[in-house]
Design an enzyme around this catalytic site. Structure first.
Site, mmCIF file in Angstrom:
data_model
loop_
_atom_site.group_PDB
_atom_site.id
_atom_site.type_symbol
_atom_site.label_atom_id
_atom_site.label_comp_id
_atom_site.label_asym_id
_atom_site.label_seq_id
_atom_site.Cartn_x
_atom_site.Cartn_y
_atom_site.Cartn_z
ATOM 1 N N THR A 57 0.852 -1.202 0.000
ATOM 2 C CA THR A 57 0.000 0.000 0.000
ATOM 3 C C THR A 57 0.883 1.246 0.000
ATOM 4 O OG1 THR A 57 -0.165 0.107 2.419
ATOM 5 C CG2 THR A 57 -1.808 -1.239 1.240
ATOM 6 N N ASP A 58 2.077 1.121 0.565
ATOM 7 C CA ASP A 58 3.017 2.260 0.528
ATOM 8 C C ASP A 58 3.416 2.577 -0.907
ATOM 9 O OD1 ASP A 58 6.171 3.226 0.809
ATOM 10 O OD2 ASP A 58 4.758 4.057 2.279
ATOM 11 N N PHE A 159 -45.298 21.011 3.548
ATOM 12 C CA PHE A 159 -45.417 19.543 3.692
ATOM 13 C C PHE A 159 -46.773 19.274 4.332
ATOM 14 C CE2 PHE A 159 -44.101 15.377 3.322
ATOM 15 C CZ PHE A 159 -44.343 14.668 4.482
ATOM 16 N N ARG A 176 -42.621 26.517 5.503
ATOM 17 C CA ARG A 176 -41.614 26.031 6.465
ATOM 18 C C ARG A 176 -40.206 26.320 5.956
ATOM 19 N NH1 ARG A 176 -41.035 19.395 5.734
ATOM 20 N NH2 ARG A 176 -40.540 19.465 3.513
ATOM 21 N N VAL A 227 -39.460 17.136 0.066
ATOM 22 C CA VAL A 227 -38.081 16.881 -0.366
ATOM 23 C C VAL A 227 -38.113 15.884 -1.524
ATOM 24 C CG1 VAL A 227 -35.858 15.904 0.333
ATOM 25 C CG2 VAL A 227 -37.129 17.389 1.895
ATOM 26 N N ASN A 254 -33.107 15.778 6.052
ATOM 27 C CA ASN A 254 -33.980 16.921 6.264
ATOM 28 C C ASN A 254 -33.563 17.539 7.592
ATOM 29 O OD1 ASN A 254 -35.973 18.762 6.046
ATOM 30 N ND2 ASN A 254 -37.664 17.298 5.818
HETATM 31 O O1 LIG Z 1 -40.262 16.776 2.772
HETATM 32 C C1 LIG Z 1 -40.569 15.992 3.677
HETATM 33 N N1 LIG Z 1 -40.748 14.680 3.394
HETATM 34 C C2 LIG Z 1 -41.100 13.759 4.332
HETATM 35 O O2 LIG Z 1 -41.232 12.574 4.021
HETATM 36 C C3 LIG Z 1 -41.269 14.241 5.668
HETATM 37 N N2 LIG Z 1 -41.621 13.631 6.828
HETATM 38 N N3 LIG Z 1 -41.637 14.565 7.779
HETATM 39 N N4 LIG Z 1 -41.303 15.767 7.247
HETATM 40 C C4 LIG Z 1 -41.083 15.586 5.931
HETATM 41 N N5 LIG Z 1 -40.727 16.463 4.940
#
Ligand SMILES: O=c1[nH]c(=O)c2nn[nH]c2[nH]1
Length: 295
Positions: A57-58, A159, A176, A227, A254
């Site tokens: 490895t050296d 959400f 949010r 998300v 998240n």
């Molecule tokens: O964007 C999100 N997706 C999720 O699945 C989720 N669950 N809690 N908060 C969330 N926010």
């Protein structure tokens, strides 16, 4: 018992390289952390204590520095492919080289409105990643990526309309904070050889820039319903931007910011539309993953 699988090498090989442009007196610097793992006819080093097949490895560390001296270290996809190809060409009993490169950010300083010739700063913990697997008789499988790109938006994220039952306490939310640390990877169609990688060399920086641009634009402009949906759109746009990519994957924690109810203090309003002071949460965190394929 039998040896079912084996690969070995040197991890955390730290490399810095400066490119000096004599004409303009401008320096460009690169810093990366390299991992070399080799596979091949190496079983006897495990099973029979026969070290005749062991490239130390050296030696791999030394080789990494020499190849960095004699070859370009940027784009990292090119350097990883050069380094991996060296190992399978030099050692006939080595048939696969797994090379990973993590490139760290040194962003050029702007002084008095002008790019400074040799001063840089670390603007963020974001890394540019490459995993190149050089497989004898098959070609070079390249996976590019970014990690630890921390982003936040203070509104423009919702959400709601999720499963609600006797286990659910999460309130529906229409406005949010959204914060995440982007880990994204994009997988290239297999390159037949190092020559093929060299032919595509311009595509690597181009695509890395495109991935960052698409990620920032969608993150900022989307009224994100989740998300999941926003990251899916990022993947779609990246695949559309680069036909040589087969799949794109995102992994997004998240990072939650909780409202703090201060109404116990003389009725101080700090929730819902009056929320201004929040408690950033380090854990637990959501973790949303997806892989999007072209087909
Ligand atoms: O964007 C999100 N997706 C999720 O699945 C989720 N669950 N809690 N908060 C969330 N926010």
């Amino acid at each position: 018992p039998r040896l079912a699988a084996a690969r070995y090498g040197k991890d955390n090989i730290r490399v810095y390289k400066v490119e000096r442009d004599e004409a303009t007196k401008t320096h460009t610097v690169y810093e990366m952390t390299v991992c070399v793992l080799l596979e091949g006819e190496i079983d006897v080093s495990y099973t029979k204590a026969d070290n005749s097949v062991v490239v130390a490895t050296d030696t791999m560390k030394n080789t990494t520095y020499i190849m960095a001296k004699q070859n370009p270290v940027h784009p990292p996809e090119l350097f990883a492919s050069i380094l991996g190809t060296h190992f399978i060409q030099t050692y006939k009993h080595i048939h696969t080289a797994h090379i990973s490169v993590m490139q760290h950010r040194w962003t050029r300083m702007t002084i008095d409105g002008k790019p400074h010739p040799h001063s840089f700063f670390r603007d963020g913990n974001e890394k540019r990643l490459v995993q190149a697997d050089v497989i004898e008789g098959k070609g070079i499988e390249v996976k590019s990526g970014i990690s630890d790109l921390l982003v936040l938006k203070s509104t423009g994220s919702q959400f709601h309309s999720f499963v609600r039952n006797d286990f659910t306490t999460l309130p529906e939310v229409y406005d949010r904070i959204l914060s995440t640390s982007v880990d994204a990877n994009w997988n290239w169609s297999t390159f037949s050889s190092l020559e093929a990688v060299k032919k595509s060399v311009a595509k690597f920086d181009e695509t890395w820039s495109k991935v960052r641009e698409i990620t920032f634009r969608l993150f900022a402009l989307e009224e994100s319903p989740s998300v999941q949906n926003t990251m899916y759109k990022m993947c779609e746009q990246i695949l559309a931007a680069q036909p040589l990519l087969q799949t794109v994957d995102y992994s997004l924690p998240n990072k939650h910011y909780f409202e703090i109810d201060l109404s116990w203090h003389h009725g101080l309003k700090n929730t819902g539309k009056d929320a201004e002071v929040y408690a950033p949460q380090s854990d637990p965190n959501g973790l949303i993953k997806c892989t999007v394929a072209r087909d």
